[in-house]
Design a protein around this motif. Structure first.
Motif, short mmCIF file in Angstrom:
data_model
loop_
_atom_site.label_atom_id
_atom_site.label_comp_id
_atom_site.label_asym_id
_atom_site.label_seq_id
_atom_site.Cartn_x
_atom_site.Cartn_y
_atom_site.Cartn_z
N LEU A 190 -51.53 12.13 30.30
CA LEU A 190 -50.41 12.37 29.38
C LEU A 190 -49.99 11.06 28.71
CD1 LEU A 190 -47.85 14.71 31.18
CD2 LEU A 190 -48.92 15.09 28.95
N ASN A 191 -49.88 10.02 29.50
CA ASN A 191 -49.49 8.71 28.98
C ASN A 191 -50.47 8.23 27.91
OD1 ASN A 191 -50.07 5.67 29.09
ND2 ASN A 191 -47.98 5.77 29.88
N GLY A 219 -50.48 4.54 19.04
CA GLY A 219 -51.22 3.30 18.76
C GLY A 219 -51.23 2.28 19.88
N GLY A 220 -50.40 2.48 20.90
CA GLY A 220 -50.31 1.48 21.97
C GLY A 220 -51.63 1.24 22.70
N VAL A 221 -52.37 2.33 22.98
CA VAL A 221 -53.62 2.20 23.72
C VAL A 221 -54.66 1.45 22.90
CG1 VAL A 221 -55.53 3.47 24.77
CG2 VAL A 221 -53.19 4.30 25.02
N GLY A 222 -54.78 1.84 21.62
CA GLY A 222 -55.78 1.21 20.77
C GLY A 222 -55.54 -0.27 20.59
N GLU A 223 -54.29 -0.63 20.37
CA GLU A 223 -53.99 -2.05 20.17
C GLU A 223 -54.39 -2.88 21.37
OE1 GLU A 223 -49.83 -2.41 19.25
OE2 GLU A 223 -50.19 -1.09 17.53
N GLY A 262 -59.14 -2.82 29.32
CA GLY A 262 -58.57 -2.57 30.64
C GLY A 262 -57.14 -3.08 30.80
N ASP A 263 -56.66 -3.85 29.82
CA ASP A 263 -55.31 -4.39 29.94
C ASP A 263 -54.27 -3.29 30.01
OD1 ASP A 263 -56.04 -6.92 30.09
OD2 ASP A 263 -55.07 -7.60 28.23
N TYR A 264 -54.45 -2.30 29.13
CA TYR A 264 -53.47 -1.24 29.06
C TYR A 264 -53.40 -0.50 30.40
CZ TYR A 264 -50.99 2.86 27.34
OH TYR A 264 -50.08 3.86 27.16
#
Ligand code: PFF
Length: 448
Positions: free
Chosen positions: A119-120, A128-132, A139-141
């Motif tokens: 879900l997150n 856009g948070g994941v892509g950035e 793996g940072d995200y």
């Protein structure tokens, strides 16, 4: 009080049943767990052993669970009790049903945590948070997510609420219909991802990794993991398929239907592997990175693709749906059990079951951060729940089901249910009495 025999989904047709069973089977196990297990357990060797386990052990146990459910016409515990009584056997066989109910509860607790990740990621991909972050460092995200107990808590809670809401409202209209539309979409998303994989430099390596075995990697723990996953991916050893079988009409051909479900489930798992590994290799990543594989690597592909944001959102949304159709089936046996053993109505039973699994899930998600130092038996709570269920409870419960049907249900009963003729009956006898049980026992004992 509601009529107990009409408290959960009634299949409107064989197609509806296939959809529901496939909805339970196809889930995080196929898209999240299978690829990372292949990566951790040495690639093609694992795939081959897994395919053998599915065909020789998974399929007959699936048939056995449905058979008991259909003959028992009740929840797993009562079904086992009823069939064993009819056959003049010990009522202790009901323990097989009880173990299943317990197993499904334990799985739901950590399954919901992973559903929360999904879900997150759906949200993060859309905004856009994941892509950035994938663009910055792979793996940072994911790593950052695991370090935030409150964020994990929030998404785990949301996933459990949705699961509860669907179970409480009844499964039929919404779920059957959702599965019918969303499962094909998930397949389309996988096909597009595989198509993308073929354009990367990692495709050949991925195909090799998945399909050309390096036998030196074969060992007991690989075989045990493959067996455990065969159970997990088909939702076996948890009473789910018994419960689902209890709503089946006598006209449905169990073996043919099981074949359909097994093939769908396996094809989707293999497709997930071929969607993910090309990207892993093309980006020089470690295929054996464990549970973070799909969450850490796929976003990189999306970040690179045209319309990747849209596509990433779609992918994780569909992953969430696949997870939900499975989570609902996991909540069902505990709900049913509480409903029958306590004065609670269905909604109350579902609420208590969901709350308990949710609470245990909190311990699981804390094992990634605040409680990372708490490692009974050398494992964190999340890994402990996963290992305990997939490696121990599911195989043993499944063994109970197949031994019961193979050895303790009279041939007339089995013939009546499976409508087998001469050769078919002989094959069934050999497989259910010897091949499947011995397979489980050998694998299990050799792993100890
Ligand atoms: N089979 C599901 C999957 O592969 O994700 C997980 C699961 C669902 C396991 C329901 C067990 C179950 F009863």
């Amino acid at each position: 009080m509601a009529n107990k025999t009409h408290t959960h989904a009634q299949w409107s047709s064989r197609t509806a049943f296939v959809l529901a069973a496939t909805g339970s089977a196809v889930g995080l196990g196929n898209i999240w767990k299978f690829p990372y297990m292949v990566g951790e357990s040495g690639g093609a060797v694992f795939v081959l052993v897994y395919l053998c386990c599915i065909a020789l052990i998974g399929l007959p146990i699936l048939v056995s669970e449905w058979l008991v459910g259909r003959r028992g016409q009740s929840n797993p515990i009562n079904s086992m009790l009823k069939v064993s009584r009819d056959e003049g056997r010990s009522p202790a066989w009901a323990l097989v049903g009880l173990a299943g109910v317990l197993g499904s509860f334990l799985i739901l607790s950590f399954y919901s945590v992973v559903g929360g990740w999904s879900l997150n990621y759906t949200w993060g991909s859309a905004t856009g948070g994941v892509g950035e972050s994938a663009g910055v460092a792979l793996g940072d995200y994911f790593g950052a997510l695991l370090e935030q107990p409150w964020t994990l808590f929030g998404w785990h809670t949301l996933f459990m609420i949705v699961t509860f809401a669907i179970v409480a409202c009844g499964v039929k209209g919404g779920l059957e219909r959702a599965a019918k539309w969303l499962m094909p979409l998930l397949i389309v998303a996988l096909v597009v991802l595989i198509g993308y994989g073929t354009t990367t430099t990692g495709f050949g390596q991925a195909a090799d990794f998945m399909f050309s075995p390096d036998w030196s990697k074969l060992n007991g723990s690989v075989v045990l993991a493959a067996l455990g996953h065969a159970f997990f991916t088909l939702s076996l050893g948890m009473g789910i398929m018994m419960a689902y079988g209890s709503y089946l009409g006598q006209d449905v051909d169990l073996i043919k239907t099981a074949r359909t479900v097994v093939i769908l489930d396996t094809v989707i798992a293999l497709a997930a592997g071929m969607a993910i590994f090309p990207v892993v290799f093309a980006n020089g990543q470690d295929a054996g990175s464990g549970p973070g594989l799909i969450f850490a690597t796929l976003p990189v592909a999306f970040a690179d693709m045209p319309a990747g944001m849209l596509f990433g959102t779609l992918f994780f949304a569909l992953l969430t749906i696949a997870a939900l159709t499975s989570a609902i089936s996991l909540l069902e046996p505990v709900t049913e059990f509480l409903e029958e053993r306590t004065p609670l109505p269905r909604i109350g039973a579902a609420l208590v079951a969901a709350l308990a699994a949710w609470a245990l899930g909190i311990a699981a998600l804390l094992s990634f951060n605040l409680w990372s130092g708490f490692t009974p038996f050398g494992l964190g709570v999340f890994d402990l729940l996963d290992t305990l269920t997939a490696k121990f409870m599911l195989p043993l419960t499944g063994l109970g089901a197949i031994v019961f049907v193979g050895w303790f249900v009279k041939s007339e009963g089995v013939n009546q249910e499976l409508a087998l003729g001469g050769t078919g009956e002989m094959i069934w006898r050999i497989v259910s009495r010897f091949v499947a049980p011995i397979g489980v026992i050998v694998v299990f004992v050799s792993s100890l």
